[in-house]
Design a protein around this motif. Structure first.
Motif, PDB file in Angstrom:
ATOM      1  N   HIS A 502       0.816  -1.221   0.000  1.00 39.55           N
ATOM      2  CA  HIS A 502       0.000   0.000   0.000  1.00 39.55           C
ATOM      3  C   HIS A 502       0.848   1.268   0.000  1.00 39.55           C
ATOM      4  O   HIS A 502       0.315   2.367  -0.163  1.00 39.55           O
ATOM      5  CB  HIS A 502      -0.901   0.025   1.227  1.00 39.55           C
ATOM      6  N   PRO A 523       3.545  -1.722  -7.501  1.00 43.30           N
ATOM      7  CA  PRO A 523       2.548  -0.664  -7.728  1.00 43.30           C
ATOM      8  C   PRO A 523       3.214   0.636  -8.197  1.00 43.30           C
ATOM      9  O   PRO A 523       4.359   0.930  -7.832  1.00 43.30           O
ATOM     10  CB  PRO A 523       1.906  -0.483  -6.347  1.00 43.30           C
ATOM     11  N   HIS A 525       3.377   3.750  -7.296  1.00 44.92           N
ATOM     12  CA  HIS A 525       3.128   4.731  -6.236  1.00 44.92           C
ATOM     13  C   HIS A 525       4.357   4.866  -5.355  1.00 44.92           C
ATOM     14  O   HIS A 525       5.326   4.104  -5.473  1.00 44.92           O
ATOM     15  CB  HIS A 525       1.910   4.359  -5.397  1.00 44.92           C
ATOM     16  N   CYS A 542      -2.812   2.428  -9.575  1.00 44.39           N
ATOM     17  CA  CYS A 542      -3.307   2.505  -8.194  1.00 44.39           C
ATOM     18  C   CYS A 542      -4.321   3.623  -8.047  1.00 44.39           C
ATOM     19  O   CYS A 542      -4.392   4.547  -8.861  1.00 44.39           O
ATOM     20  CB  CYS A 542      -2.155   2.790  -7.217  1.00 44.39           C
ATOM     21  N   THR A 543      -5.085   3.536  -6.976  1.00 47.08           N
ATOM     22  CA  THR A 543      -5.917   4.641  -6.501  1.00 47.08           C
ATOM     23  C   THR A 543      -5.552   4.878  -5.036  1.00 47.08           C
ATOM     24  O   THR A 543      -4.789   4.116  -4.443  1.00 47.08           O
ATOM     25  CB  THR A 543      -7.408   4.307  -6.619  1.00 47.08           C
ATOM     26  N   THR A 544      -6.089   5.943  -4.459  1.00 40.95           N
ATOM     27  CA  THR A 544      -5.892   6.163  -3.024  1.00 40.95           C
ATOM     28  C   THR A 544      -7.214   5.988  -2.296  1.00 40.95           C
ATOM     29  O   THR A 544      -8.291   6.184  -2.868  1.00 40.95           O
ATOM     30  CB  THR A 544      -5.336   7.570  -2.734  1.00 40.95           C
ATOM     31  N   TRP A 565      -2.230   3.931  -0.749  1.00 47.78           N
ATOM     32  CA  TRP A 565      -2.528   3.546  -2.123  1.00 47.78           C
ATOM     33  C   TRP A 565      -3.126   2.143  -2.168  1.00 47.78           C
ATOM     34  O   TRP A 565      -2.777   1.268  -1.380  1.00 47.78           O
ATOM     35  CB  TRP A 565      -1.260   3.590  -2.957  1.00 47.78           C
ATOM     36  N   HIS A 566      -4.047   1.959  -3.115  1.00 48.60           N
ATOM     37  CA  HIS A 566      -4.677   0.653  -3.335  1.00 48.60           C
ATOM     38  C   HIS A 566      -4.350   0.192  -4.750  1.00 48.60           C
ATOM     39  O   HIS A 566      -4.894   0.722  -5.730  1.00 48.60           O
ATOM     40  CB  HIS A 566      -6.202   0.752  -3.154  1.00 48.60           C
ATOM     41  N   PRO A 567      -3.437  -0.787  -4.890  1.00 49.92           N
ATOM     42  CA  PRO A 567      -3.116  -1.296  -6.223  1.00 49.92           C
ATOM     43  C   PRO A 567      -4.342  -1.913  -6.894  1.00 49.92           C
ATOM     44  O   PRO A 567      -5.177  -2.548  -6.240  1.00 49.92           O
ATOM     45  CB  PRO A 567      -2.045  -2.357  -5.947  1.00 49.92           C
ATOM     46  N   ASP A 568      -4.436  -1.732  -8.200  1.00 52.03           N
ATOM     47  CA  ASP A 568      -5.530  -2.291  -8.996  1.00 52.03           C
ATOM     48  C   ASP A 568      -5.283  -3.799  -9.128  1.00 52.03           C
ATOM     49  O   ASP A 568      -4.385  -4.234  -9.859  1.00 52.03           O
ATOM     50  CB  ASP A 568      -5.549  -1.611 -10.371  1.00 52.03           C
TER      51      ASP A 568
END
Length: 616
Positions: A502, A523, A525, A542-544, A565-568
């Protein structure tokens, strides 16, 4: 039935729980909503380890008596035991509203909030409890602990000073007060706290009672005296000029690794150094073949007139030194640092971080842009890897790990930030049983329950993906401790390294694997974007979002109230599948890029450049 309940209470107090439970069950058969019977039944069921039944019973109690404060307290205890910390906190908040004058309830809530990483809220409730019991030193100490965690050192001093004045032998109060004074850059007052009037100046307490005789006190006292010697060295004009570096040199950690490399490289640049360790004097010394550097290494404990103190640690562990500008080399794994970290660094002259990601994390928390500089560390092959042989490992299906064409490694501590739950989900979704691939998952620092916790993550992963372990490529789960040669043997096994983290401040394992030529999947990020790109690695979009524990709505305590961060995982599974089915076609090699662009010589020179204007 009141007399029956009273009798049950008497039996319970006498330690005859089974008989007491039988009586309250009789009462509840006649009156299912009896408040006292439900309450006692819930307590007995909890103490008997029957948590499911205790929870149901106490929910029944509160459904009929929602303003029964003790019922909320009891249910909070049960929910905490079940690992439902957020629900426990909710019930304790209600109990505090119903019993505002009960210090024990506020303390219980404060302790739970503190363990959840919500130091601000913990401080508020412990402050309330301390005000209700102004003469209770233990409650003042609990408040001070929360304040120290929140990096509010000045207020911790205000709370603890009168406690120590009244009870100079209170070990915890003295230790925490000394800790606060060290964090405020006052080693003289820390020593005074640990050696009250009547103590032998050698550090041995007087027979009539003085400073606490505990190991922590000795460590604090030694460190306070060491810092005072550093300050005295500044007044000696013939002492050589140099830099003071404090770091966990002897601790197996990322910070310790960075500090060791920086010291070697700074010495090779001709910089005079004085070392201090995490706990005080430092025995670690770098090894050199050059006789001049060998001699310099022997002088790392000699006095210097330091122009600044460089601390390679997290901000809460920095201890400013009298008369010296404070520089903190540190890092963070998320988009914004905690408020407590920002408070710590606010009084420091400079913060140095390894990546732009960390720099933005400090700026996002309000740290002045002109007081944070970027200095990436070096990346070099680990000395143990040169002669390493692949570690002989047999996979879960009886086949040698080295027989698999694709061998994917991940080495992680068992912490939520490493996102092992996501890694397992991606492996389950992205691989098939007939793939010529294996995941080597080395997990550490989880304690005695580590294997059970990992089994739980695997089971949750199977439920989340709808796939069983035997439908995916095998996983070799390793939880044993390995020496340097064993760890090097793990890296020698790997053809690829996969991270679903993350967020990272740097991530030493993936750079070590990259230097050995392993294909990297990570990721897009945090630190990864500083040394990886699409040409040399597979990067996952990624998204947060909120930094929550796996399969939970509770925050990961070090990131309380923060995002990461949240990896796809769809993209990660697709990348993994492509790499396994066509490893040569998907090959990307980061080794030359990492070693050519991130040398330790360049890192040391960048650090010296960042420090150039400080303390002059």
């Amino acid at each position: 039935m009141g007399h029956v309940t009273d009798r049950a209470i008497e039996l319970y107090k006498a330690g005859r729980r089974d008989e007491a439970l039988s009586l309250v069950e009789r009462v509840l058969h006649e009156d299912p909503g009896d408040r006292d019977a439900l309450s006692l039944a819930g307590v007995i069921l909890y103490q008997s380890g029957r948590l499911d039944e205790a929870e149901r019973t106490l929910h029944r109690l509160l459904a009929g008596h929602p303003l029964f404060a003790q019922g909320h307290v009891n249910l909070a205890v049960v929910m905490e035991a079940r690992g439902a910390r957020r629900e426990a906190i909710g019930h304790l908040r209600v109990a505090c509203l119903l019993m505002p004058g009960d210090p024990e309830v506020h303390n219980r809530l404060g302790n739970l909030l503190h363990g959840s990483g919500d130091y601000g809220a913990a401080t508020r409730h412990m402050t309330h409890a301390a005000r209700l019991c102004p003469t209770d030193p233990d409650r003042q100490v609990l408040l001070a602990v929360a304040l120290l965690s929140h990096c509010d050192y000045a207020r911790a001093v205000e709370v603890l000073t009168p406690v120590v004045a009244r009870q100079p032998g209170h070990a915890d109060a003295c230790s925490h007060l000394a800790t606060a004074w060290l964090a405020l850059g006052r080693p003289d007052l820390a020593e005074e706290t640990l050696l009250p009037a009547g103590s032998d100046p050698s550090g041995v307490p007087s027979p009539s009672g003085g400073a606490p005789t505990i190991a922590q006190r000795d460590v604090l006292l030694s460190r306070a005296r060491l810092y005072r010697r550093f300050a005295a060295d500044l007044r000696r004009p013939h002492t050589p000029e140099g830099l003071l570096v404090r770091a966990p040199f002897s601790v197996l950690s990322g910070y310790g690794d960075f500090a060791q490399h920086f010291v070697r490289s700074l010495m090779e640049c001709g910089t005079t150094l004085r070392l201090a360790g995490l706990m005080g004097e430092e025995n670690w010394r770098p090894a050199f073949t050059d006789p001049i550097l060998q001699a310099a290494a022997r002088r790392l404990g000699d006095p210097v007139r330091a122009r600044l103190a460089l601390t390679v640690l997290t901000p809460p562990l920095v201890e400013p030194l009298p008369g010296l500008p404070t520089v903190n080399y540190t890092m963070f794994e998320g988009p914004r640092i905690p408020d407590s970290w920002a408070a710590c660094n606010r009084t420091h002259e400079l913060v140095v971080v390894p990546t732009d990601s960390s720099r933005l994390a400090w700026i996002a928390a309000g740290h002045p842009e002109d007081r944070v500089r970027v200095c990436p560390p070096g990346i070099a092959p680990h000395p143990a890897d040169a002669a390493a042989q692949p570690l002989p490992i047999v996979g879960p299906r009886g086949r040698s790990v080295m027989d698999y064409r694709v061998r994917v490694l991940n080495i992680s501590d068992f912490v939520a930030r490493k996102n092992l739950a996501g890694l397992l989900r991606v492996w389950l979704r992205g691989t098939r049983a007939d793939d010529d691939a294996i995941l080597i998952l080395k997990v550490g620092k989880g304690g005695t329950s580590l294997m059970g916790e990992m089994r739980r993550l695997v089971e949750e992963g199977m439920r989340a993906t709808g796939r069983q372990l035997d439908e995916a490529a095998p996983i070799a789960l390793l939880t044993d401790r390995y020496d340097d040669a064993g760890i090097a043997g793990l890296y020698a096994v790997a053809t690829h390294y996969l991270s679903l983290s993350h967020g990272e401040g740097w991530d030493l394992p993936i750079t070590r694997a990259g230097c050995l030529g392993a294909g990297l999947i990570a990721p897009r990020h945090s630190a990864y974007t500083a040394y990886l790109n699409d040409r040399v690695a597979h990067l996952i979009p990624c998204t947060t979002g909120p930094a929550l524990m796996p399969y939970s709505n509770a925050y990961y305590p070090p990131f309380h109230g923060l995002d990461w961060w949240h990896p796809d995982e769809d993209a990660a599974a697709d990348i993994l599948s492509r790499v396994i089915r066509d490893p040569e076609g998907e090959r990307r090699d980061a080794a030359r890029h990492l070693m050519d662009n991130f040398t330790w010589d360049a890192a040391a020179r960048r650090l010296l450049d960042a420090l150039d204007g400080v303390g002059r």
